[in-house]
Design an enzyme around this catalytic site. Structure first.
Site, PDB file in Angstrom:
ATOM      1  N   ASN A 160     -14.190 -27.136 -34.875  1.00 51.74           N
ATOM      2  CA  ASN A 160     -13.578 -27.933 -33.802  1.00 51.74           C
ATOM      3  C   ASN A 160     -13.140 -29.332 -34.255  1.00 51.74           C
ATOM      4  OD1 ASN A 160     -16.292 -28.600 -34.009  1.00 51.74           O
ATOM      5  ND2 ASN A 160     -16.502 -29.106 -31.839  1.00 51.74           N
ATOM      6  N   GLU A 258     -26.776 -30.691 -35.603  1.00 52.87           N
ATOM      7  CA  GLU A 258     -26.048 -31.220 -34.447  1.00 52.87           C
ATOM      8  C   GLU A 258     -25.549 -30.007 -33.680  1.00 52.87           C
ATOM      9  OE1 GLU A 258     -24.268 -32.158 -31.744  1.00 52.87           O
ATOM     10  OE2 GLU A 258     -22.470 -32.420 -32.949  1.00 52.87           O
ATOM     11  N   CYS A 292     -18.320 -30.866 -28.871  1.00 46.29           N
ATOM     12  CA  CYS A 292     -19.747 -30.899 -28.540  1.00 46.29           C
ATOM     13  C   CYS A 292     -20.011 -31.960 -27.477  1.00 46.29           C
ATOM     14  CB  CYS A 292     -20.581 -31.140 -29.787  1.00 46.29           C
ATOM     15  SG  CYS A 292     -19.999 -32.491 -30.780  1.00 46.29           S
ATOM     16  N   GLU A 472     -25.752 -38.817 -37.441  1.00 48.51           N
ATOM     17  CA  GLU A 472     -24.668 -38.931 -38.414  1.00 48.51           C
ATOM     18  C   GLU A 472     -23.936 -40.241 -38.133  1.00 48.51           C
ATOM     19  OE1 GLU A 472     -22.844 -34.884 -37.744  1.00 48.51           O
ATOM     20  OE2 GLU A 472     -23.520 -34.669 -39.812  1.00 48.51           O
TER      21      GLU A 472
HETATM   22  P1  NDP Z   1     -21.592 -21.157 -35.364  1.00 48.87           P
HETATM   23  O1  NDP Z   1     -22.824 -21.934 -35.128  1.00 48.87           O
HETATM   24  O2  NDP Z   1     -21.718 -19.682 -35.541  1.00 48.87           O
HETATM   25  O3  NDP Z   1     -20.827 -21.710 -36.654  1.00 48.87           O
HETATM   26  C1  NDP Z   1     -20.941 -22.994 -37.235  1.00 48.87           C
HETATM   27  C2  NDP Z   1     -20.934 -22.886 -38.757  1.00 48.87           C
HETATM   28  O4  NDP Z   1     -22.097 -22.189 -39.204  1.00 48.87           O
HETATM   29  C3  NDP Z   1     -19.770 -22.070 -39.324  1.00 48.87           C
HETATM   30  O5  NDP Z   1     -19.403 -22.571 -40.585  1.00 48.87           O
HETATM   31  C4  NDP Z   1     -20.387 -20.691 -39.462  1.00 48.87           C
HETATM   32  O6  NDP Z   1     -19.686 -19.844 -40.315  1.00 48.87           O
HETATM   33  C5  NDP Z   1     -21.749 -21.056 -39.986  1.00 48.87           C
HETATM   34  N1  NDP Z   1     -22.774 -20.031 -39.835  1.00 48.87           N
HETATM   35  C6  NDP Z   1     -22.842 -19.020 -38.913  1.00 48.87           C
HETATM   36  N2  NDP Z   1     -23.962 -18.288 -39.112  1.00 48.87           N
HETATM   37  C7  NDP Z   1     -24.624 -18.822 -40.167  1.00 48.87           C
HETATM   38  C8  NDP Z   1     -25.828 -18.513 -40.856  1.00 48.87           C
HETATM   39  N3  NDP Z   1     -26.602 -17.482 -40.496  1.00 48.87           N
HETATM   40  N4  NDP Z   1     -26.206 -19.293 -41.883  1.00 48.87           N
HETATM   41  C9  NDP Z   1     -25.440 -20.351 -42.260  1.00 48.87           C
HETATM   42  N5  NDP Z   1     -24.282 -20.680 -41.670  1.00 48.87           N
HETATM   43  C10 NDP Z   1     -23.876 -19.939 -40.620  1.00 48.87           C
HETATM   44  O7  NDP Z   1     -20.573 -21.452 -34.203  1.00 48.87           O
HETATM   45  P2  NDP Z   1     -19.271 -20.621 -33.788  1.00 48.87           P
HETATM   46  O8  NDP Z   1     -18.137 -21.117 -34.572  1.00 48.87           O
HETATM   47  O9  NDP Z   1     -19.508 -19.133 -33.854  1.00 48.87           O
HETATM   48  O10 NDP Z   1     -19.128 -21.037 -32.271  1.00 48.87           O
HETATM   49  C11 NDP Z   1     -19.985 -20.452 -31.292  1.00 48.87           C
HETATM   50  C12 NDP Z   1     -20.459 -21.479 -30.286  1.00 48.87           C
HETATM   51  O11 NDP Z   1     -21.161 -22.517 -30.941  1.00 48.87           O
HETATM   52  C13 NDP Z   1     -19.353 -22.207 -29.554  1.00 48.87           C
HETATM   53  O12 NDP Z   1     -18.854 -21.486 -28.503  1.00 48.87           O
HETATM   54  C14 NDP Z   1     -20.061 -23.469 -29.147  1.00 48.87           C
HETATM   55  O13 NDP Z   1     -20.814 -23.247 -27.992  1.00 48.87           O
HETATM   56  C15 NDP Z   1     -20.991 -23.750 -30.305  1.00 48.87           C
HETATM   57  N6  NDP Z   1     -20.411 -24.734 -31.255  1.00 48.87           N
HETATM   58  C16 NDP Z   1     -20.840 -26.017 -31.201  1.00 48.87           C
HETATM   59  C17 NDP Z   1     -20.275 -26.944 -32.034  1.00 48.87           C
HETATM   60  C18 NDP Z   1     -20.706 -28.355 -32.003  1.00 48.87           C
HETATM   61  O14 NDP Z   1     -19.898 -29.239 -32.236  1.00 48.87           O
HETATM   62  N7  NDP Z   1     -21.959 -28.635 -31.769  1.00 48.87           N
HETATM   63  C19 NDP Z   1     -19.211 -26.615 -32.970  1.00 48.87           C
HETATM   64  C20 NDP Z   1     -18.848 -25.224 -32.983  1.00 48.87           C
HETATM   65  C21 NDP Z   1     -19.443 -24.329 -32.140  1.00 48.87           C
HETATM   66  P3  NDP Z   1     -18.525 -18.901 -39.677  1.00 48.87           P
HETATM   67  O15 NDP Z   1     -17.444 -19.807 -39.288  1.00 48.87           O
HETATM   68  O16 NDP Z   1     -18.155 -17.999 -40.762  1.00 48.87           O
HETATM   69  O17 NDP Z   1     -19.144 -18.179 -38.506  1.00 48.87           O
END
Ligand code: NDP
Length: 503
Positions: A160, A258, A292, A472
């Site tokens: 994002n 975060e 977020c 951060e």
């Molecule tokens: P994720 O938590 O799945 O992804 C965030 C990052 O973690 C990505 O790089 C992802 O890789 C990676 N990741 C996923 N699984 C693992 C693992 N087991 N070990 C290490 N790294 C991992 O979020 P999503 O993108 O799937 O979004 C889902 C929901 O998360 C959203 O709808 C929102 O609610 C929340 N979110 C919150 C954010 C914030 O700013 N706090 C940002 C993004 C999402 P990959 O991209 O390959 O899945």
């Protein structure tokens, strides 16, 4: 920035390990697509596995001794140059970002600017990075502290804020003398590559930052579990964050998390309602609500509810959806099809729970919108605090209005979620403003502004389930990536025993 020079070209991205461009050892790849036109491939990237992560950690470990010995000001100079490269290429990077994850161009420029700001700010730590010198209880003895790097750190980022969030992690990690293995989100590999290319152009030595593209479940997991990685800095979902904390805990590895929010704007009945509507519109629907810090709850005192709801609904209905590269578009697509279904799933949940849908609540399919993942700005009112739409992070252009009777109830409702990232209050009464500032349970609080708008010179992060106590940005950014070393220098020439030989 060879791979990202022309915005329209299809990028053939490769991992960057030890300064070399490498495919995944397995040869597997994945595509990054434009969410405004799902048929358009932005780039093809290696789908890395544990063996590629192994190579990246080896490269980062090899680069560590020289990088940590590089003087702080010299490390700062490289970070400053990287920020300047991003500044020069801001338009190009912003256009790439809009194409890759959908946020409108103005916001993509802001995202890139945040990385520029972060680089310039943290580079200055090269000539500060203050430690403490304190008196000793003994004669001819000196006591002081200095920061030390952790070693190889893993940075795992979401889609994002695909340039800003990597900058919040990687610039301070480098400033503190760590080397990095970077696993960006699978939806925004091209933006991540653009960021790493800026560091390369700035003269960062090979192996100091290594990028492995791939999926969370295999590539990300391998970074987290690698014994050579001393700390994980993660931004993303609460579910994955909790899992990472468990793995890191069992390995006695540091993790800083975060994990999002369910951020409330509190509108009290003495507020400037138009100002509050401006804030809610920007806070709830900017980046299609995929922040977020999005203003996903609007807690409105009874006296202001009717005017606030009417004006917000009328303004939100006029927001123009479309490809963020087109002039005049105010709301872009959501990032992918899965996210579109997730957002719509929450609309169905809200309706089932008995919330009143006043706007949107559907996928936008007319004309060119059918080619991408567009969701209409959505507002529920008459929402009760316990409903799932008022408790769970939807991460889309959906916001909910919760009517309340008093400031006491407003604060209780605003604080009644498991998250605690950002909160805001609209009021003209200085006493009520200060009370809210003091009592809102959040890491960041705004007065007469929405829940978004953080600047990099203050710490960023939240309380409760939003994270695990780390911050951060700000001067505190170095804390995430360094250890304190306490140093005692005894120049008395004799054994002096602390606590015993005191005068
Ligand atoms: P994720 O938590 O799945 O992804 C965030 C990052 O973690 C990505 O790089 C992802 O890789 C990676 N990741 C996923 N699984 C693992 C693992 N087991 N070990 C290490 N790294 C991992 O979020 P999503 O993108 O799937 O979004 C889902 C929901 O998360 C959203 O709808 C929102 O609610 C929340 N979110 C919150 C954010 C914030 O700013 N706090 C940002 C993004 C999402 P990959 O991209 O390959 O899945």
């Amino acid at each position: 920035m060879s791979g990202t020079a022309a915005v329209a070209e299809r990028i053939e991205g490769l991992n960057v390990i030890a300064g070399e461009r490498r495919p995944a050892r397995s040869g597997a790849t994945f595509e990054s697509r434009n969410p405004a036109r799902a048929a358009e491939v932005v780039g093809v990237f290696p789908r890395s596995g544990a063996e590629d992560v192994e190579d990246a950690v080896r490269a980062a470990s090899a680069a560590l001794p020289s990088w940590r010995r590089t003087p702080w000001p010299a490390r700062g100079e490289i970070i400053l140059r990287a920020a300047q490269v991003l500044e020069r290429r801001k338009e190009e990077v912003a256009r790439l970002m809009t194409r890759e994850m959908g946020k409108v161009l103005t916001e993509a420029r802001g995202d890139t600017q945040e990385a520029v700001d972060m680089g310039k700010f943290i580079a200055g730590e090269g000539r500060r990075a203050f430690g403490e010198t304190v008196p000793s209880e003994l004669r001819d003895k000196w006591a002081m502290t200095m920061r030390q790097p952790l070693g190889v750190v893993g940075c795992i980022t979401p889609w994002n804020f695909p340039v800003a969030i990597p900058s919040w992690k990687i610039f301070p990690a480098l400033m503190a003398g760590n080397t990095v293995v970077f696993k960006p989100a699978e939806d925004t590999p091209a933006c991540a590559l653009a960021f790493v290319e800026a560091l390369e152009e700035a003269g960062l030595p090979a192996g100091v930052v290594n990028i492995v593209f791939g999926f969370g479940e295999d590539c990300g997991e391998a970074v987290v579990r690698h014994p050579g990685v001393r700390a994980i800095s993660f931004t993303g979902s609460a579910e994955v964050g909790r899992h990472i904390a468990e793995v890191c805990g069992s390995m006695l590895k540091r993790s800083s998390l975060e994990l999002g929010g369910k951020n409330a704007i509190v509108v009290l009945d003495d507020a400037d309602v138009e100002l509050a509507v401006d804030g809610a519109l920007w806070g709830a629907f900017g980046t299609s609500g995929q922040r977020c810090t999005a203003s996903s709850r609007l807690v409105v005192q009874r006296g202001a509810v009717a005017a606030f709801t009417a004006h917000l609904t009328e303004r939100a209905a006029r927001l123009r959806l479309g490809d963020g590269l087109v002039d005049g578009v105010e709301v872009g697509p959501v990032v992918n099809e899965k996210q579109l279904h997730r957002v719509h799933g929450y609309t169905e949940i809200g309706v089932q729970e008995g919330a009143h849908l006043v706007l949107g609540g559907e996928v936008a399919r007319e004309g060119v919108l059918a080619e991408g993942w567009f969701y209409r700005p959505t507002i529920f009112d008459a929402v009760r605090a316990g409903m799932r739409v008022a408790q769970e992070e939807i991460f889309g252009p959906t916001t909910v209005i919760l009517p309340v009777e008093s400031i006491d109830e407003a604060l209780a409702v605003a604080n009644g979620t498991r998250y605690g990232l950002s909160a805001s209050v609209y009021t003209r009464d200085v006493r009520r403003a200060f009370r809210a500032v003091n009592e809102l349970e959040a890491g960041i609080v705004y007065v007469n502004a929405p829940t978004i708008g953080a600047e990099i010179q203050l710490p960023f992060g939240g309380i409760k389930d939003t994270g695990n106590g780390h911050r951060e940005a700000g001067r505190q950014a170095l804390d995430e990536f360094s250890e304190w070393k306490s140093i005692y220098i005894d120049y008395s020439g004799r054994l002096q025993r602390a606590q015993i030989d005191v005068e």
